[in-house]
Motif scaffolding. Structure first.
Motif, PDB file in Angstrom:
ATOM      1  N   THR A 115       8.108   8.559  -8.033  1.00 32.30           N
ATOM      2  CA  THR A 115       7.293   9.164  -9.087  1.00 32.30           C
ATOM      3  C   THR A 115       5.833   8.790  -8.863  1.00 32.30           C
ATOM      4  O   THR A 115       5.469   7.614  -8.984  1.00 32.30           O
ATOM      5  CB  THR A 115       7.746   8.694 -10.480  1.00 32.30           C
ATOM      6  OG1 THR A 115       9.111   9.049 -10.671  1.00 32.30           O
ATOM      7  CG2 THR A 115       6.935   9.370 -11.571  1.00 32.30           C
ATOM      8  N   PHE A 116       5.029   9.800  -8.539  1.00 35.40           N
ATOM      9  CA  PHE A 116       3.599   9.584  -8.278  1.00 35.40           C
ATOM     10  C   PHE A 116       2.798   9.834  -9.535  1.00 35.40           C
ATOM     11  O   PHE A 116       3.001  10.843 -10.215  1.00 35.40           O
ATOM     12  CB  PHE A 116       3.112  10.536  -7.183  1.00 35.40           C
ATOM     13  CG  PHE A 116       3.734  10.278  -5.850  1.00 35.40           C
ATOM     14  CD1 PHE A 116       3.194   9.323  -5.008  1.00 35.40           C
ATOM     15  CD2 PHE A 116       4.864  10.973  -5.443  1.00 35.40           C
ATOM     16  CE1 PHE A 116       3.765   9.064  -3.770  1.00 35.40           C
ATOM     17  CE2 PHE A 116       5.446  10.723  -4.209  1.00 35.40           C
ATOM     18  CZ  PHE A 116       4.892   9.768  -3.370  1.00 35.40           C
ATOM     19  N   ALA A 160       0.846  -1.201   0.000  1.00 38.91           N
ATOM     20  CA  ALA A 160       0.000   0.000   0.000  1.00 38.91           C
ATOM     21  C   ALA A 160       0.880   1.250   0.000  1.00 38.91           C
ATOM     22  O   ALA A 160       2.013   1.224   0.481  1.00 38.91           O
ATOM     23  CB  ALA A 160      -0.893   0.000   1.227  1.00 38.91           C
ATOM     24  N   MET A 161       0.339   2.337  -0.538  1.00 37.16           N
ATOM     25  CA  MET A 161       1.100   3.584  -0.537  1.00 37.16           C
ATOM     26  C   MET A 161       1.157   4.141   0.883  1.00 37.16           C
ATOM     27  O   MET A 161       0.113   4.373   1.495  1.00 37.16           O
ATOM     28  CB  MET A 161       0.439   4.591  -1.481  1.00 37.16           C
ATOM     29  CG  MET A 161       1.387   5.701  -1.871  1.00 37.16           C
ATOM     30  SD  MET A 161       0.649   6.917  -2.963  1.00 37.16           S
ATOM     31  CE  MET A 161       0.384   5.994  -4.459  1.00 37.16           C
ATOM     32  N   PRO A 180      -3.041  10.215  -6.634  1.00 35.41           N
ATOM     33  CA  PRO A 180      -2.192   9.182  -7.219  1.00 35.41           C
ATOM     34  C   PRO A 180      -2.586   7.780  -6.757  1.00 35.41           C
ATOM     35  O   PRO A 180      -2.900   7.571  -5.583  1.00 35.41           O
ATOM     36  CB  PRO A 180      -0.788   9.542  -6.726  1.00 35.41           C
ATOM     37  CG  PRO A 180      -1.007  10.321  -5.480  1.00 35.41           C
ATOM     38  CD  PRO A 180      -2.315  11.045  -5.654  1.00 35.41           C
ATOM     39  N   ASP A 181      -2.591   6.836  -7.692  1.00 37.29           N
ATOM     40  CA  ASP A 181      -2.834   5.432  -7.335  1.00 37.29           C
ATOM     41  C   ASP A 181      -1.577   4.593  -7.544  1.00 37.29           C
ATOM     42  O   ASP A 181      -1.577   3.393  -7.281  1.00 37.29           O
ATOM     43  CB  ASP A 181      -4.010   4.865  -8.141  1.00 37.29           C
ATOM     44  CG  ASP A 181      -3.856   5.084  -9.637  1.00 37.29           C
ATOM     45  OD1 ASP A 181      -2.757   5.445 -10.075  1.00 37.29           O
ATOM     46  OD2 ASP A 181      -4.848   4.895 -10.377  1.00 37.29           O
ATOM     47  N   ALA A 182      -0.519   5.219  -8.032  1.00 34.45           N
ATOM     48  CA  ALA A 182       0.723   4.483  -8.314  1.00 34.45           C
ATOM     49  C   ALA A 182       1.919   5.316  -7.880  1.00 34.45           C
ATOM     50  O   ALA A 182       1.960   6.522  -8.099  1.00 34.45           O
ATOM     51  CB  ALA A 182       0.817   4.206  -9.810  1.00 34.45           C
ATOM     52  N   CYS A 183       2.888   4.663  -7.254  1.00 33.82           N
ATOM     53  CA  CYS A 183       4.168   5.318  -6.962  1.00 33.82           C
ATOM     54  C   CYS A 183       5.294   4.378  -7.368  1.00 33.82           C
ATOM     55  O   CYS A 183       5.462   3.301  -6.794  1.00 33.82           O
ATOM     56  CB  CYS A 183       4.282   5.677  -5.482  1.00 33.82           C
ATOM     57  SG  CYS A 183       5.883   6.409  -5.092  1.00 33.82           S
ATOM     58  N   LEU A 184       6.019   4.797  -8.382  1.00 32.90           N
ATOM     59  CA  LEU A 184       7.216   4.059  -8.817  1.00 32.90           C
ATOM     60  C   LEU A 184       8.385   4.558  -7.976  1.00 32.90           C
ATOM     61  O   LEU A 184       8.563   5.763  -7.814  1.00 32.90           O
ATOM     62  CB  LEU A 184       7.458   4.361 -10.299  1.00 32.90           C
ATOM     63  CG  LEU A 184       8.755   3.838 -10.915  1.00 32.90           C
ATOM     64  CD1 LEU A 184       8.772   2.312 -10.968  1.00 32.90           C
ATOM     65  CD2 LEU A 184       8.942   4.408 -12.325  1.00 32.90           C
ATOM     66  N   ILE A 185       9.150   3.631  -7.420  1.00 34.13           N
ATOM     67  CA  ILE A 185      10.327   4.008  -6.629  1.00 34.13           C
ATOM     68  C   ILE A 185      11.571   3.593  -7.417  1.00 34.13           C
ATOM     69  O   ILE A 185      11.752   2.404  -7.716  1.00 34.13           O
ATOM     70  CB  ILE A 185      10.306   3.324  -5.243  1.00 34.13           C
ATOM     71  CG1 ILE A 185       8.950   3.549  -4.555  1.00 34.13           C
ATOM     72  CG2 ILE A 185      11.448   3.847  -4.383  1.00 34.13           C
ATOM     73  CD1 ILE A 185       8.825   2.812  -3.213  1.00 34.13           C
TER      74      ILE A 185
END
Ligand code: SIN
Ligand code: FE2
Length: 216
Positions: free
Chosen positions: A208-209, A91-92, A114-119
């Motif tokens: 990156t959100f 989960a974020m 945002p529903d996605a966070c790339l790390i």
């Protein structure tokens, strides 16, 4: 050492139409963000993804949120499960969500969900070639991109790959937001130079959100 950075007040620099750098915006929360990166990576580890063309990316990546950006033989996609663990992405963390919301708001995008966070994790020599973020469903939503640790040179161009590039140094705690007219602008990161940062050692991290799925 870290307190020295925390005393600096954030300031804003325009980067293009609909795009701004919020300098040091995330500095005061960096420690929490880094602890939450470690929590995410303990469940969905950093891995070097392989592009559809068979090239192993130099940046190591993982994701959190309901959707995660990943690759397979056919292309780039957003998936709700991590292909390495076959489980949902973690989960974020609340610290991520709060930062993305306040940075987007500060840059003029008050309704960012945002529903996605790339790390991304960069080590010496890691780079991201010029690309557009265009796998997302909702192109009206901006991109919020947070830099932590070692500095890197960020390239920001235009709608065409051959457009002239702005080159800006992104440092610990800087946040770049781009949307509206610049939402599909080409951008990339030059190879990371060797160094040591008190908060991240030999690495640079980037969050990156994105609003990747359909908005409700
Ligand atoms: C990205 O374009 O996905 C990452 C940009 C960065 O690392 O600053
Ligand atoms: Fe990108």
């Amino acid at each position: 050492m870290l307190d020295l950075f925390a005393d600096e007040h954030p300031w804003q620099e325009p980067l293009g139409p609909g795009a701004a750098i919020l300098r040091r915006f995330a500095v005061a929360r960096a420690e929490t963000l880094l602890a939450d990166i470690a929590n995410v990576a303990a469940v969905s580890p950093f891995r070097q993804m392989v592009t559809p063309g068979g090239y192993t990316m130099s940046v190591a990546m993982t994701n959190c949120g309901t959707l995660g950006w990943t690759t397979d033989q056919h292309g780039y996609l957003y998936a709700s499960t991590d292909p390495q663990t076959s489980q949902r992405w973690p989960a974020m963390p609340e610290s991520f969500r709060a930062l993305a919301d306040s940075a987007a708001r500060e840059a003029g995008y008050p309704d960012f969900r945002p529903d996605a966070c790339l790390i991304n994790r960069y080590s010496v020599g890691s780079k991201l070639s010029l690309h557009q973020d265009k796998d997302e469903h909702e192109l009206r939503a901006p991109i919020v991109s947070v830099s932590l640790g070692l500095p890197a040179i960020f390239q920001f161009g235009g709608l065409s790959r051959s457009d002239p590039l702005h080159r800006v140094l992104l440092e610990h705690g800087d946040v770049v937001v781009w949307g509206g007219e610049s939402r599909l602008f080409y951008h990339g990161v030059q190879p990371l130079k060797e160094g040591f940062h008190p908060a991240t050692g030999r690495y640079r991290f980037n969050l990156t959100f994105r609003q990747a799925g359909k908005s409700e």
